[in-house]
Design a protein around this motif. Structure first.
Motif, PDB file in Angstrom:
ATOM      1  N   ALA A  18       0.914  -0.822  -0.218  1.00  0.00           N
ATOM      2  CA  ALA A  18       0.014   0.120  -0.066  1.00  0.00           C
ATOM      3  C   ALA A  18       1.098   1.233  -0.223  1.00  0.00           C
ATOM      4  O   ALA A  18       1.734   1.300   0.280  1.00  0.00           O
ATOM      5  N   HIS A  19       0.524   2.331  -0.899  1.00  0.00           N
ATOM      6  CA  HIS A  19       1.077   3.608  -0.950  1.00  0.00           C
ATOM      7  C   HIS A  19      -0.277   4.849   0.549  1.00  0.00           C
ATOM      8  O   HIS A  19      -1.091   4.410  -0.470  1.00  0.00           O
ATOM      9  N   CYS A  20       0.057   4.961   0.947  1.00  0.00           N
ATOM     10  CA  CYS A  20      -0.882   5.919   1.563  1.00  0.00           C
ATOM     11  C   CYS A  20      -0.009   8.002   1.097  1.00  0.00           C
ATOM     12  O   CYS A  20       0.924   7.764   1.493  1.00  0.00           O
ATOM     13  N   SER A  21      -0.846   8.484   0.748  1.00  0.00           N
ATOM     14  CA  SER A  21      -0.382   9.502   0.104  1.00  0.00           C
ATOM     15  C   SER A  21      -0.878  10.331   1.313  1.00  0.00           C
ATOM     16  O   SER A  21      -0.567  11.596   1.307  1.00  0.00           O
ATOM     17  N   ARG A  22      -1.300   9.966   2.652  1.00  0.00           N
ATOM     18  CA  ARG A  22      -1.251  11.099   3.760  1.00  0.00           C
ATOM     19  C   ARG A  22      -0.687   9.714   5.122  1.00  0.00           C
ATOM     20  O   ARG A  22      -1.747   9.005   5.814  1.00  0.00           O
ATOM     21  N   VAL A  41       4.856   1.748   1.647  1.00  0.00           N
ATOM     22  CA  VAL A  41       5.981   1.984   0.419  1.00  0.00           C
ATOM     23  C   VAL A  41       6.083   3.475   1.266  1.00  0.00           C
ATOM     24  O   VAL A  41       5.121   3.899   0.879  1.00  0.00           O
ATOM     25  N   PRO A  42       7.231   3.846   1.578  1.00  0.00           N
ATOM     26  CA  PRO A  42       7.223   5.065   1.455  1.00  0.00           C
ATOM     27  C   PRO A  42       6.467   5.685   0.482  1.00  0.00           C
ATOM     28  O   PRO A  42       6.374   5.689  -0.520  1.00  0.00           O
ATOM     29  N   THR A  43       6.110   6.911   1.578  1.00  0.00           N
ATOM     30  CA  THR A  43       5.326   7.603   0.661  1.00  0.00           C
ATOM     31  C   THR A  43       5.906   8.897  -0.564  1.00  0.00           C
ATOM     32  O   THR A  43       6.935   9.006  -0.008  1.00  0.00           O
ATOM     33  N   GLN A  44       5.328   9.143  -1.502  1.00  0.00           N
ATOM     34  CA  GLN A  44       6.190   9.369  -2.863  1.00  0.00           C
ATOM     35  C   GLN A  44       4.662  10.799  -3.169  1.00  0.00           C
ATOM     36  O   GLN A  44       3.854  10.818  -2.575  1.00  0.00           O
TER      37      GLN A  44
END
Length: 98
Positions: A18-22, A41-44
């Motif tokens: 999962a990618h968390c934008s927040r 995963v690290p937030t981009q």
């Protein structure tokens, strides 16, 4: 909804990233991520219609770097979003992919 969707997968047949934008919001629900064995995963930096590739690439990179990598198995990837609903069952998706 997604918990029920992924629960249909045979044990060991699915890895979830999962990618968390927040990130602050995701931290509030870290127990759900842990319960479902979701790798964050690290937030981009991303935004609506802006730089959607970086988060998607971070997800693929994490999957490819996974310690469960087996070179004898064909791996396929499906992107899902928390703002969408699954229209097919996990069994149908897996059947279509394999």
């Amino acid at each position: 909804i997604w918990r029920a969707f992924f629960a249909e997968a045979p044990a060991g047949s699915v890895e979830i990233y999962a990618h968390c934008s927040r990130p602050d919001e995701c931290k509030k629900h870290i127990d759900i991520f842990n319960d479902m064995k979701i790798t964050l995963v690290p937030t981009q930096a991303t935004g609506w219609c802006t730089n959607l590739v970086a988060p998607m690439w971070a997800l693929v990179r994490a999957a490819l770097d996974s310690e469960t990598w087996d070179t004898n198995v064909v791996r396929k990837y499906v992107y899902v979003s928390n703002s969408h609903l699954p229209l097919q069952t996990m069994a149908t998706v897996q059947h279509m992919l394999f």
